[in-house]
Design an enzyme around this catalytic site. Structure first.
Site, PDB file in Angstrom:
ATOM      1  N   LYS A   1       6.946   5.255  -5.371  1.00 51.02           N
ATOM      2  CA  LYS A   1       6.829   4.120  -4.116  1.00 51.02           C
ATOM      3  C   LYS A   1       6.955   4.710  -3.017  1.00 51.02           C
ATOM      4  O   LYS A   1       8.521   5.364  -2.350  1.00 51.02           O
ATOM      5  CB  LYS A   1       6.949   2.424  -4.372  1.00 51.02           C
ATOM      6  CG  LYS A   1       6.451   2.382  -5.986  1.00 51.02           C
ATOM      7  CD  LYS A   1       5.162   1.554  -5.226  1.00 51.02           C
ATOM      8  CE  LYS A   1       4.180   0.968  -7.095  1.00 51.02           C
ATOM      9  NZ  LYS A   1       3.728   1.767  -7.629  1.00 51.02           N
TER      10      LYS A   1
ATOM     11  N   SER B   1      -1.145   7.666  -8.279  1.00 51.79           N
ATOM     12  CA  SER B   1      -0.086   6.525  -7.574  1.00 51.79           C
ATOM     13  C   SER B   1      -0.329   6.443  -6.116  1.00 51.79           C
ATOM     14  O   SER B   1       0.064   5.958  -5.197  1.00 51.79           O
ATOM     15  CB  SER B   1       0.436   5.578  -8.550  1.00 51.79           C
ATOM     16  OG  SER B   1       1.646   5.895  -8.139  1.00 51.79           O
TER      17      SER B   1
END
Lengths: 213, 213
Positions: free
Chosen positions: B169, B133
DNA sequence: CGAGGAGGGGGACAGATGAACACTAAAAAT
DNA sequence: ATTTTTAGTGTTCATCTGTCCCCCTCCTCG
């Protein structure tokens, strides 16, 4: 409780702090802090605070002390601690690859042998990456690449001496003759690996702070 | 020779014996022998013999002593070492973010505080990255990301608790309200950062061996 | 309520430990 | 041939360092 000393009882946050301090000091310098050094480090006004913490740690089985000996604290779980190796950091490796007078390192990286899969014997070193030539392998400018002296295998990332400069390239032997490949379309790749000095094989990477990702 | 102390001079057989004894004792128990213990071990009638050997070893650069401190002998390669901290590795951090019962770590990573820009006080931990990710930030599957508990700043990479799972993130505050952004087009990004638990801010990355690049 | 543990303060003491000084003798370097 | 280094013996001294004692404030648990 009959078997109390056999179990490592849960440490309080403060006790864990003390234990961490002992650990890091002992591993950094090899010297165990004395009670008065613990006292100073944590800002205790009294030496008794350090002593009682040590006693608590011993009661809970985290450390073992030898009585009436200076700095004589042993860690109970000494076995599962990985040894640390110091890896010299070079900005680049000049032509003299295996000569005795190594270039002065730009610093030292300390890593536990486990995380890099090093052996304590292997002479590893680190190279500060300049440029984005290996960005396709997710090696960024400013990263420290840890290398080991050994024969490269197919798909290994190696440090090679090209035009008097050390560069990272991927070592490929898929065809008949091995060649070096840059992991960036902007860089020339496919350099025949013959006549080239392979200076090391990448075994790990350390990316530090004080930079933006 | 003017710069004699800068070089590691050749040790005599006897001096090597002493050094070996120090090494083996220190590795076995973690405790450096005192001068009187050296004396006893080698059967010296006088303590001065041990002291003078230590002095010779120091003059030749094999060890470094701290004056007037008990058992304060460092091996030369450890003398200039940066402090080392052990950071626990978690596979993931479950919901209970700041609770006292921390999840059992999957191991420990030892890094010198310098390379990650850590302070010895900061409680850092490492997270094993699963998935791609954050591949756009060149964080690969299997990497160990070192995180610190602190307030995130714009563009920091953070560990956030989303749907009961910890995910990496990028923290962005360019607009009015902060949000989290994945560094992979295949992943959903732009998650409002409100109501989300930020579990740490990335300060470093360690990529180990035993994997293919 | 009392007992016990965690976390600390203050100070005294004795043993553990490093350091210094004087002297010797053989080997190695100059 | 002289000096330096190595390798010790013997002794004293100063300080480092662990240990012990008595004190305190919070907690928690029974």
């Amino acid at each position: 409780m009959f078997f109390g000393t056999l179990f490592i009882m849960k440490l309080t946050a403060r006790q864990q702090e003390i234990l961490d301090y002992l650990h890091s000091e002992h591993r950094r310098s090899g010297i165990m802090p004395s009670t008065r050094e613990i006292q100073k480090h944590f800002g205790f006004a009294s030496q008794t605070a350090a002593v009682s913490h040590l006693r608590a740690l011993e009661k809970k089985g985290a450390i073992v002390k030898e009585e009436r000996k200076a700095r004589a604290v042993m860690f109970a779980d000494a076995a599962d601690r990985e040894p640390i190796v110091d890896v010299p950091i070079y900005g680049a490796i000049p032509a003299g690859y295996s000569d005795d007078t190594e270039p002065t390192p730009d610093g030292t990286l300390s890593v536990d042998v486990c995380s890099m899969g090093l052996t304590e014997r292997s002479k590893a070193y680190a190279l500060k990456v300049r440029g984005e030539s290996m960005i396709g392998a997710h090696i960024m400018d400013g990263d420290h690449v840890v290398l080991e002296y050994r024969e490269p295998r197919d798909q290994d990332i190696v440090a090679a001496l090209i035009d008097g400069e050390t560069t990272l390239k991927r070592f490929v032997t898929s065809g008949r003759k091995p060649y070096l490949k840059a992991e960036n379309p902007d860089y020339p790749d496919l350099i025949p690996a013959q006549e080239l000095l392979i200076q090391g094989v990448m075994v790990g990477l350390v990316r530090g702070a004080s930079r933006r990702w």
